[in-house]
Design a protein around this motif. Structure first.
Motif, PDB file in Angstrom:
ATOM      1  N   ALA A  32       0.863  -1.186   0.000  1.00  0.00           N
ATOM      2  CA  ALA A  32       0.000   0.000   0.000  1.00  0.00           C
ATOM      3  C   ALA A  32       0.898   1.234   0.000  1.00  0.00           C
ATOM      4  O   ALA A  32       2.037   1.172   0.450  1.00  0.00           O
ATOM      5  CB  ALA A  32      -0.891   0.021   1.238  1.00  0.00           C
ATOM      6  N   ARG A  33       0.373   2.328  -0.493  1.00  0.00           N
ATOM      7  CA  ARG A  33       1.092   3.600  -0.377  1.00  0.00           C
ATOM      8  C   ARG A  33       0.866   4.105   1.040  1.00  0.00           C
ATOM      9  O   ARG A  33      -0.275   4.272   1.459  1.00  0.00           O
ATOM     10  CB  ARG A  33       0.560   4.622  -1.371  1.00  0.00           C
ATOM     11  N   VAL A  34       1.954   4.333   1.760  1.00  0.00           N
ATOM     12  CA  VAL A  34       1.848   4.803   3.136  1.00  0.00           C
ATOM     13  C   VAL A  34       2.757   6.021   3.312  1.00  0.00           C
ATOM     14  O   VAL A  34       3.864   5.928   3.833  1.00  0.00           O
ATOM     15  CB  VAL A  34       2.237   3.699   4.154  1.00  0.00           C
ATOM     16  N   PRO A  35       2.300   7.203   2.848  1.00  0.00           N
ATOM     17  CA  PRO A  35       3.102   8.400   3.066  1.00  0.00           C
ATOM     18  C   PRO A  35       3.170   8.722   4.558  1.00  0.00           C
ATOM     19  O   PRO A  35       2.297   8.333   5.339  1.00  0.00           O
ATOM     20  CB  PRO A  35       2.368   9.485   2.289  1.00  0.00           C
ATOM     21  N   PHE A  36       4.226   9.420   4.940  1.00  0.00           N
ATOM     22  CA  PHE A  36       4.441   9.733   6.357  1.00  0.00           C
ATOM     23  C   PHE A  36       3.235  10.426   6.970  1.00  0.00           C
ATOM     24  O   PHE A  36       2.896  10.185   8.125  1.00  0.00           O
ATOM     25  CB  PHE A  36       5.710  10.579   6.518  1.00  0.00           C
ATOM     26  N   GLU A  37       2.576  11.270   6.215  1.00  0.00           N
ATOM     27  CA  GLU A  37       1.414  12.012   6.731  1.00  0.00           C
ATOM     28  C   GLU A  37       0.344  11.079   7.301  1.00  0.00           C
ATOM     29  O   GLU A  37      -0.373  11.454   8.224  1.00  0.00           O
ATOM     30  CB  GLU A  37       0.826  12.883   5.611  1.00  0.00           C
ATOM     31  N   THR A  38       0.236   9.842   6.796  1.00  0.00           N
ATOM     32  CA  THR A  38      -0.812   8.922   7.260  1.00  0.00           C
ATOM     33  C   THR A  38      -0.536   8.375   8.663  1.00  0.00           C
ATOM     34  O   THR A  38      -1.462   7.885   9.300  1.00  0.00           O
ATOM     35  CB  THR A  38      -1.015   7.738   6.295  1.00  0.00           C
ATOM     36  N   PHE A  39       0.715   8.453   9.132  1.00  0.00           N
ATOM     37  CA  PHE A  39       0.986   7.985  10.499  1.00  0.00           C
ATOM     38  C   PHE A  39       1.741   9.011  11.338  1.00  0.00           C
ATOM     39  O   PHE A  39       2.145   8.727  12.463  1.00  0.00           O
ATOM     40  CB  PHE A  39       1.681   6.620  10.505  1.00  0.00           C
ATOM     41  N   LYS A  40       1.878  10.230  10.832  1.00  0.00           N
ATOM     42  CA  LYS A  40       2.555  11.297  11.567  1.00  0.00           C
ATOM     43  C   LYS A  40       1.829  11.562  12.883  1.00  0.00           C
ATOM     44  O   LYS A  40       0.610  11.723  12.904  1.00  0.00           O
ATOM     45  CB  LYS A  40       2.588  12.570  10.720  1.00  0.00           C
ATOM     46  N   GLY A  41       2.577  11.556  13.988  1.00  0.00           N
ATOM     47  CA  GLY A  41       1.998  11.819  15.301  1.00  0.00           C
ATOM     48  C   GLY A  41       1.219  10.657  15.884  1.00  0.00           C
ATOM     49  O   GLY A  41       0.577  10.804  16.917  1.00  0.00           O
ATOM     50  N   ALA A  42       1.255   9.501  15.251  1.00  0.00           N
ATOM     51  CA  ALA A  42       0.498   8.340  15.722  1.00  0.00           C
ATOM     52  C   ALA A  42       1.378   7.095  15.689  1.00  0.00           C
ATOM     53  O   ALA A  42       2.448   7.096  15.099  1.00  0.00           O
ATOM     54  CB  ALA A  42      -0.729   8.126  14.837  1.00  0.00           C
ATOM     55  N   VAL A  43       0.899   6.065  16.334  1.00  0.00           N
ATOM     56  CA  VAL A  43       1.554   4.758  16.271  1.00  0.00           C
ATOM     57  C   VAL A  43       0.520   3.776  15.758  1.00  0.00           C
ATOM     58  O   VAL A  43      -0.570   3.667  16.310  1.00  0.00           O
ATOM     59  CB  VAL A  43       2.081   4.308  17.651  1.00  0.00           C
ATOM     60  N   THR A  44       0.853   3.102  14.678  1.00  0.00           N
ATOM     61  CA  THR A  44      -0.052   2.126  14.080  1.00  0.00           C
ATOM     62  C   THR A  44       0.781   0.964  13.557  1.00  0.00           C
ATOM     63  O   THR A  44       1.985   0.930  13.752  1.00  0.00           O
ATOM     64  CB  THR A  44      -0.897   2.796  12.964  1.00  0.00           C
TER      65      THR A  44
END
Length: 97
Positions: A32-44
């Motif tokens: 999948a495309r996972v740019p940094f913005e999709t997990f910035k500030g979070a843990v997944t």
């Protein structure tokens, strides 16, 4: 991969260790495309092509699978590359019950 111990890359490239090399490489790929913005500030987490889950930690400093993100969001025609500071280690074995 330059951070691996001396001789480890040659060992992995040996025909007898191809399955181990494949597992190591697939641990670094997410389908999948996972740019940094999709997990910035979070843990997944996300499943890798190797079938293992990998933690995406967007806190500062960001890490993927415990490895530091040296450069995020290198756009490629077929995905997004995050340059890591070292190879993601194999997950620890599950504790015996």
């Amino acid at each position: 991969f330059a951070q691996l111990p001396a001789g480890e890359v040659d060992r992995l490239l040996a025909q007898a260790n191809r399955a181990e090399l494949q597992k190591l490489v697939l641990r670094h790929l997410i389908n999948a495309r996972v740019p940094f913005e999709t997990f910035k500030g979070a843990v997944t987490s996300a499943p890798t092509l190797g079938g293992e889950g990998v933690e995406l930690n967007g806190d500062q400093p960001p890490t993927i699978g415990g490895a530091p993100v040296i450069q995020a969001d290198v756009m490629a025609t077929n995905g997004v590359v995050h340059v890591l500071g070292w190879v993601i280690p194999a997950p620890a074995p599950a504790p015996a019950s």
